[in-house]
Each structure stands twice: as structure tokens, then as C-alpha cells.
Design an enzyme around this catalytic site. Structure first.
Site, PDB file in Angstrom:
ATOM      1  N   ASP A   1      26.367  -2.845  17.710  1.00 25.14           N
ATOM      2  CA  ASP A   1      27.354  -2.716  16.619  1.00 25.14           C
ATOM      3  C   ASP A   1      28.677  -2.109  17.086  1.00 25.14           C
ATOM      4  OD1 ASP A   1      25.411  -3.631  14.964  1.00 25.14           O
ATOM      5  OD2 ASP A   1      24.856  -1.675  14.159  1.00 25.14           O
TER       6      ASP A   1
HETATM    7  P1  NAP Z   1      22.778  -0.854  17.713  1.00 32.27           P
HETATM    8  O1  NAP Z   1      23.925  -1.582  17.105  1.00 32.27           O
HETATM    9  O2  NAP Z   1      21.736  -0.318  16.812  1.00 32.27           O
HETATM   10  O3  NAP Z   1      22.127  -1.891  18.772  1.00 32.27           O
HETATM   11  C1  NAP Z   1      21.157  -1.497  19.658  1.00 32.27           C
HETATM   12  C2  NAP Z   1      20.757  -2.719  20.459  1.00 32.27           C
HETATM   13  O4  NAP Z   1      19.893  -2.227  21.481  1.00 32.27           O
HETATM   14  C3  NAP Z   1      19.961  -3.732  19.654  1.00 32.27           C
HETATM   15  O5  NAP Z   1      20.749  -4.862  19.333  1.00 32.27           O
HETATM   16  C4  NAP Z   1      18.761  -4.071  20.562  1.00 32.27           C
HETATM   17  O6  NAP Z   1      18.774  -5.466  20.841  1.00 32.27           O
HETATM   18  C5  NAP Z   1      19.015  -3.280  21.826  1.00 32.27           C
HETATM   19  N1  NAP Z   1      17.794  -2.680  22.367  1.00 32.27           N
HETATM   20  C6  NAP Z   1      16.805  -2.070  21.708  1.00 32.27           C
HETATM   21  N2  NAP Z   1      15.852  -1.665  22.544  1.00 32.27           N
HETATM   22  C7  NAP Z   1      16.262  -2.042  23.782  1.00 32.27           C
HETATM   23  C8  NAP Z   1      15.705  -1.893  25.072  1.00 32.27           C
HETATM   24  N3  NAP Z   1      14.529  -1.309  25.290  1.00 32.27           N
HETATM   25  N4  NAP Z   1      16.410  -2.383  26.124  1.00 32.27           N
HETATM   26  C9  NAP Z   1      17.596  -3.006  25.940  1.00 32.27           C
HETATM   27  N5  NAP Z   1      18.160  -3.161  24.737  1.00 32.27           N
HETATM   28  C10 NAP Z   1      17.495  -2.669  23.657  1.00 32.27           C
HETATM   29  O7  NAP Z   1      23.266   0.352  18.617  1.00 32.27           O
HETATM   30  P2  NAP Z   1      24.703   0.982  18.841  1.00 32.27           P
HETATM   31  O8  NAP Z   1      25.659  -0.053  19.346  1.00 32.27           O
HETATM   32  O9  NAP Z   1      24.466   2.208  19.635  1.00 32.27           O
HETATM   33  O10 NAP Z   1      25.238   1.330  17.388  1.00 32.27           O
HETATM   34  C11 NAP Z   1      24.686   2.389  16.611  1.00 32.27           C
HETATM   35  C12 NAP Z   1      24.499   1.961  15.168  1.00 32.27           C
HETATM   36  O11 NAP Z   1      23.865   3.014  14.445  1.00 32.27           O
HETATM   37  C13 NAP Z   1      25.822   1.683  14.473  1.00 32.27           C
HETATM   38  O12 NAP Z   1      25.654   0.685  13.498  1.00 32.27           O
HETATM   39  C14 NAP Z   1      26.110   3.008  13.799  1.00 32.27           C
HETATM   40  O13 NAP Z   1      26.986   2.907  12.692  1.00 32.27           O
HETATM   41  C15 NAP Z   1      24.709   3.385  13.372  1.00 32.27           C
HETATM   42  N6  NAP Z   1      24.713   4.826  13.106  1.00 32.27           N
HETATM   43  C16 NAP Z   1      24.778   5.696  14.122  1.00 32.27           C
HETATM   44  C17 NAP Z   1      24.895   7.051  13.836  1.00 32.27           C
HETATM   45  C18 NAP Z   1      25.043   8.082  14.894  1.00 32.27           C
HETATM   46  O14 NAP Z   1      25.193   9.222  14.539  1.00 32.27           O
HETATM   47  N7  NAP Z   1      25.017   7.729  16.158  1.00 32.27           N
HETATM   48  C19 NAP Z   1      24.907   7.466  12.526  1.00 32.27           C
HETATM   49  C20 NAP Z   1      24.842   6.510  11.513  1.00 32.27           C
HETATM   50  C21 NAP Z   1      24.722   5.191  11.815  1.00 32.27           C
HETATM   51  P3  NAP Z   1      17.429  -6.211  21.331  1.00 32.27           P
HETATM   52  O15 NAP Z   1      16.381  -5.907  20.320  1.00 32.27           O
HETATM   53  O16 NAP Z   1      17.824  -7.650  21.405  1.00 32.27           O
HETATM   54  O17 NAP Z   1      17.093  -5.648  22.684  1.00 32.27           O
END
Ligand code: NAP
Length: 463
Positions: free
Chosen positions: A387
Site C-alpha cells: 500500500d
Molecule cells: P501492506 O500494504 O499490508 O502489504 C504487505 C504485502 O506484504 C502484502 O501485499 C503481501 O503480499 C506481502 N507479504 C506478506 N507476507 C509476505 C512474506 N512472507 N514475504 C513477502 N511478502 C509478504 O504493507 P505496507 O506497504 O507495509 O502498508 C501498511 C498498511 O497498513 C497500509 O495500508 C497502512 O495504512 C496500514 N496501517 C499501518 C499502520 C501502522 O501504524 N504502520 C497503522 C494503520 C494502518 P503477498 O501476500 O502477495 O506476499
């Protein structure tokens, strides 16, 4: 000189309060964060010791029982996986808020029917905040642990009903200030607070839970500060105020990083999983590459930016990422890390993991600093992030993440993405970045694939 317990307690409390302030200060930078955690722990220990020295305690038996029970619950809670920390934190808030509500209730029944007006006002504030934080935090933990459905549940007039419930609770509190001899109304006020806690979380999607938890943290802090006034404890007032304000500031930072307003987080019914979009993703062609090919491209690069995300955390790939950093740096490649404020599942998630793998802090660039660098970057290597790199946030007004600031990885010459398949990230939406000509998909587990690249780079082929 006689043993002056009251003076010793005040000195111990003062030291604890100073340590709490220092803990927050030190935790604001990765270099001093460990010291900050220790300061907070010692401060809390001093606060407990000071409290146990109070003359008012006539029997330590129940306190000992509480201590044992608390430890039985607390020790396993402290051992949860890093990825489960948000729900663990929510549970801690729930326990704290329950405690505040119970203490407030006990105080009310101690004084009633002669509750002084000012005390009653603070008691009402304490139990309303405590009760809504208790059920709200339980709901948030349930959503994050996926015991409860993550999707927002909304109906017409929901905000009116919810705010109406809270308004009635507050009105009862105001009534009790002048008519404190009504225990039934006091209990009704708590019941409404409990109901409001549940109703408040139901329309909020799983993706917004970490922001909500940090807001609940703030409420828990404020209710503890109110309890400090009731119990005449300056330390509780200070600790509660610190907790309340830091939780609020963190919620604001997180909302900003997602380009959401508070009202939008709380009343916007965001975070619906768009499975349709995710399904459509399978059909479009992408370019994929092997570890060998990825290693060759990295070996030829001058400047690489690594973007870690939730997948790196799940795969526990940070140590392999460190090996990759070392291998590339030894070859003279300039490697930095682009850290999005909401990458992962909790604030500072990536910083903690990369610090654990001893990656130098000065190589971690936050979003504002790294975004200007991408046009001069040869390879943006995304490891388990999704994301936070999605260009739809800039270009697609219909996207649920439209307006969220992202890492501009698509401006790099080549983009490489390590992830296991085409599954969406937390927002549940497709990522157009994967279909760009300059993007190479490196399908595999983050730890295993990064390890393979390191092996290739260290092997004869790319010397
Ligand atoms: P993300 O958008 O959740 O994407 C994580 C990606 O990691 C997934 O598409 C998944 O794809 C891949 N993945 C999962 N396990 C894996 C593995 N073992 N090896 C390789 N890839 C793997 O993560 P992000 O880009 O870090 O974004 C964070 C999200 O969380 C945002 O939408 C943010 O708004 C939300 N959020 C975060 C917080 C915070 O405090 N950090 C708070 C509120 C909301 P596959 O399944 O295809 O591998």
C-alpha cells in the site's frame, strides 16, 4: 531521624514522574529508544513501590493476589509476536480502563450520598472515559486479531445514535453532580459508556484500528489523569496526562500519514476489503525475475533504495536485508532505506526491525527525505511493502487510499518487488505499480528471496 514514609513516597513519585518524561523523550529517537524503555520500566517500578509504601494499606493479601494474577496475564502478553503488538496494546488499554472504571465506581459508593460536586464531576469523566475505552479497546483488539469481522459495519443514522448515547451518558454525569444520591443512574451512565465503546468501533474498518488504538490510548490516559484527581495522586495525573497527550499526538501523526482527518477515521467507515479488485489483478501480465537476474541488476546499480513493509516483518527478513545491505555496500553501491510512517502494522514498525538487525540509523530516510531521491535512484527494491508504494494514491480519485502520501518508488529507474504473489496489502486493493514496464516482480518469501539474492551476489557470477 524518624522514618517519614510520606516524604519518601513523594520523592519516589517525583523520580518516577521524571523518568516517565525522560522515557518519552528518549523513545522519540531510535538511538536512545532502548534507554527510554528502561527509564519507563524503572519509573513504573518506582511508582508501584511508592504506592505499596502508603500508610492507608492495612492488608497486603489482596494486593499480593492481584500481583500474581496480573503477572499470570502480563508475562504471556509480553511475549506475543511483533506483528501482534497492536492488539496486545489494545488489551493493555482495556485492562487499564477497566481498572479506572472499577476504582471510580468504588469511590462513588464510598462517598455516596455525599459526593462533593467537583469530585462527582471528575468521577463522571473518569468512568465514562474508562468504560468506553474498556469496550472500545476490546473491540479493537478483536478486530485486529480477526476474531471479529474487520469490515466496517454501518447503518443509516449511526453517528446520530452513537453520539446520542454518549450525550445521554454525559447528561447523566452532569445531573449526578447536583444529585449524587442516585447509584442506579451512576450505573446506567457506566452502561451507556460501555455501549458507546462498542458502537464507536463497529463502523471503523480493521485498517484504521492502529490509529483508533492510539486514540483509545489517549482516552485511557485522560481517564487515568481524572482518577489521579479523585485519588489525589499527582503521579497519576502526570502519567495520565503524558499518556493522553502522547496518544493524541501519535493519532494525529498517523492520520496525517494516511491523509485522513480524525473525523474521517472515526466516522468514515473506511477499510473495506475490495476483493473484486484483488481478484481482477490475477489476469493482467507482469514481468517477473529470478534471484540471479535481480542480483545482476543490483550489482550494476550505483544507488539503491530499499523499501521495507509488512511482508518483511511477517517473514522476519530483517537480518537477511542487513546481509544484502552489507554485500551491496561492500561493492560500492549506495544503499539507503525509505521508511513510510505507516509501513507495517504499527508506528515505528520498520525502524524497530531494522534497528534489531543493526542497520545504521543514518541510512533510514523518512518519506519526506527519500521521495526527492527516487529520480536519481537506479533500483527501488520493495521488500514486502504494498500500500505504501501504491501510485493509485496519487492518480486514482476513486481509490480508497487516494490522497495518502506514498513513497514515489515509480520514479526510480527500475522497481523490484519481493512478495509471494499478487495478493493485496492491508487496504485490500490492487497496486498498478506491478504492471509497469519498469517493474520486476520477485515472487517469493521476503526472507528466502533476499537470502537467494545475497547468495547470488556473493557467488562467482556477480563479482
Ligand atoms: P501492506 O500494504 O499490508 O502489504 C504487505 C504485502 O506484504 C502484502 O501485499 C503481501 O503480499 C506481502 N507479504 C506478506 N507476507 C509476505 C512474506 N512472507 N514475504 C513477502 N511478502 C509478504 O504493507 P505496507 O506497504 O507495509 O502498508 C501498511 C498498511 O497498513 C497500509 O495500508 C497502512 O495504512 C496500514 N496501517 C499501518 C499502520 C501502522 O501504524 N504502520 C497503522 C494503520 C494502518 P503477498 O501476500 O502477495 O506476499
Amino acid at each position: 531521624m524518624p522514618f517519614d514514609a510520606a516524604l519518601i513516597i513523594q520523592i519516589v513519585y517525583l523520580a518516577a514522574a521524571a523518568l516517565f518524561v525522560l522515557a518519552l523523550k528518549w523513545m522519540s529517537s531510535p538511538g536512545t529508544a532502548t534507554r527510554g524503555v528502561y527509564a519507563g520500566e524503572i519509573g513504573m517500578l518506582l511508582a508501584v513501590i511508592g504506592t505499596l509504601l502508603h500508610h492507608g494499606i492495612i492488608d497486603y493479601k489482596w494486593i499480593a493476589i492481584g500481583l500474581v494474577l496480573g503477572s499470570i496475564i502480563g508475562v504471556p502478553l509480553g511475549r506475543v509476536q511483533m506483528t501482534a503488538v497492536p492488539q496486545r496494546t489494545a488489551l493493555s488499554h482495556a485492562f487499564g480502563a477497566l481498572c479506572v472504571t472499577l476504582v471510580g465506581t468504588a469511590e462513588f459508593f464510598l462517598y455516596t450520598p455525599n459526593v462533593p460536586k467537583s469530585l462527582m464531576a471528575v468521577l463522571a469523566l473518569e468512568v465514562i472515559l474508562g468504560s468506553l475505552t474498556f469496550t472500545g479497546s476490546l473491540m479493537a483488539a478483536g478486530k485486529l486479531q480477526e476474531i471479529l469481522p474487520q469490515r466496517p459495519i454501518s447503518y443509516k443514522g449511526q453517528n446520530f445514535v452513537n453520539l446520542g448515547t454518549l450525550a445521554v451518558a454525559i447528561a447523566i454525569g452532569a445531573w449526578l453532580v447536583y444529585n449524587p444520591d442516585q447509584p442506579v443512574l451512576f450505573l446506567l451512565m457506566i452502561a451507556l459508556g460501555l455501549v458507546f465503546g462498542v458502537a464507536m468501533i463497529v463502523p471503523i474498518g480493521g485498517a484504521d484500528m492502529p490509529t483508533v488504538i492510539s486514540l483509545l490510548n489517549s482516552y485511557a490516559g485522560l481517564s487515568a489523569a481524572a482518577m489521579g484527581f479523585v485519588l489525589d495522586s499527582k503521579l497519576l495525573i502526570i502519567a495520565g496526562a503524558l499518556d493522553g497527550s502522547s496518544g493524541f499526538i501519535l493519532s494525529v501523526i498517523m492520520s496525517k500519514a494516511m491523509n485522513r482527518s480524525f473525523t474521517n477515521v472515526l466516522f468514515g467507515a473506511f477499510g473495506q476489503v475490495q476483493t473484486a479488485a484483488a481478484g481482477a489483478a490475477e489476469e493482467r501480465p507482469v514481468h517477473s525475475a529470478t534471484p540471479d537476474e535481480a542480483a545482476a541488476i543490483l550489482a550494476a546499480a550505483n544507488k539503491v533504495v530499499i523499501i521495507p513493509g509488512y511482508g518483511m516483518a511477517v517473514a522476519q527478513a530483517q537480518h537477511k536485508v542487513r546481509e544484502l545491505f552489507d554485500t551491496l555496500t561492500r561493492r560500492g553501491v549506495e544503499v539507503t532505506f525509505g521508511i513510510h510512517p505507516v509501513a507495517g502494522r504499527m508506528p515505528g514498525h520498520m525502524n524497530v526491525l531494522l534497528a534489531e538487525a543493526d542497520i545504521p540509523y543514518d541510512k533510514l530516510l523518512d518519506m519526506d527525505n527519500v521521495n526527492g531521491e527516487f529520480t536519481q535512484t537506479d533500483v527501488a527494491l520493495i521488500i514486502g511493502a504494498n500500500d505504501v508504494t501504491n501510485p493509485a494514491a496519487r492518480t486514482d480519485a476513486a481509490s480508497p487510499i487516494y490522497g495518502m502520501p506514498i513513497l514515489d518508488v515509480d520514479k526510480a529507474r527500475t522497481v523490484m518487488v519481493i512478495k509471494r504473489g499478487m495478493s493485496p496489502g492491508f487496504a485490500g486493493i490492487d497496486n498498478p505499480l506491478y504492471y509497469f514496464n519498469k517493474t520486476l516482480m520477485l515472487f517469493g518469501d521476503a526472507k528466502a528471496f533476499t537470502g537467494d539474492i545475497v547468495r547470488e551476489l556473493s557467488g562467482a557470477g556477480h563479482k
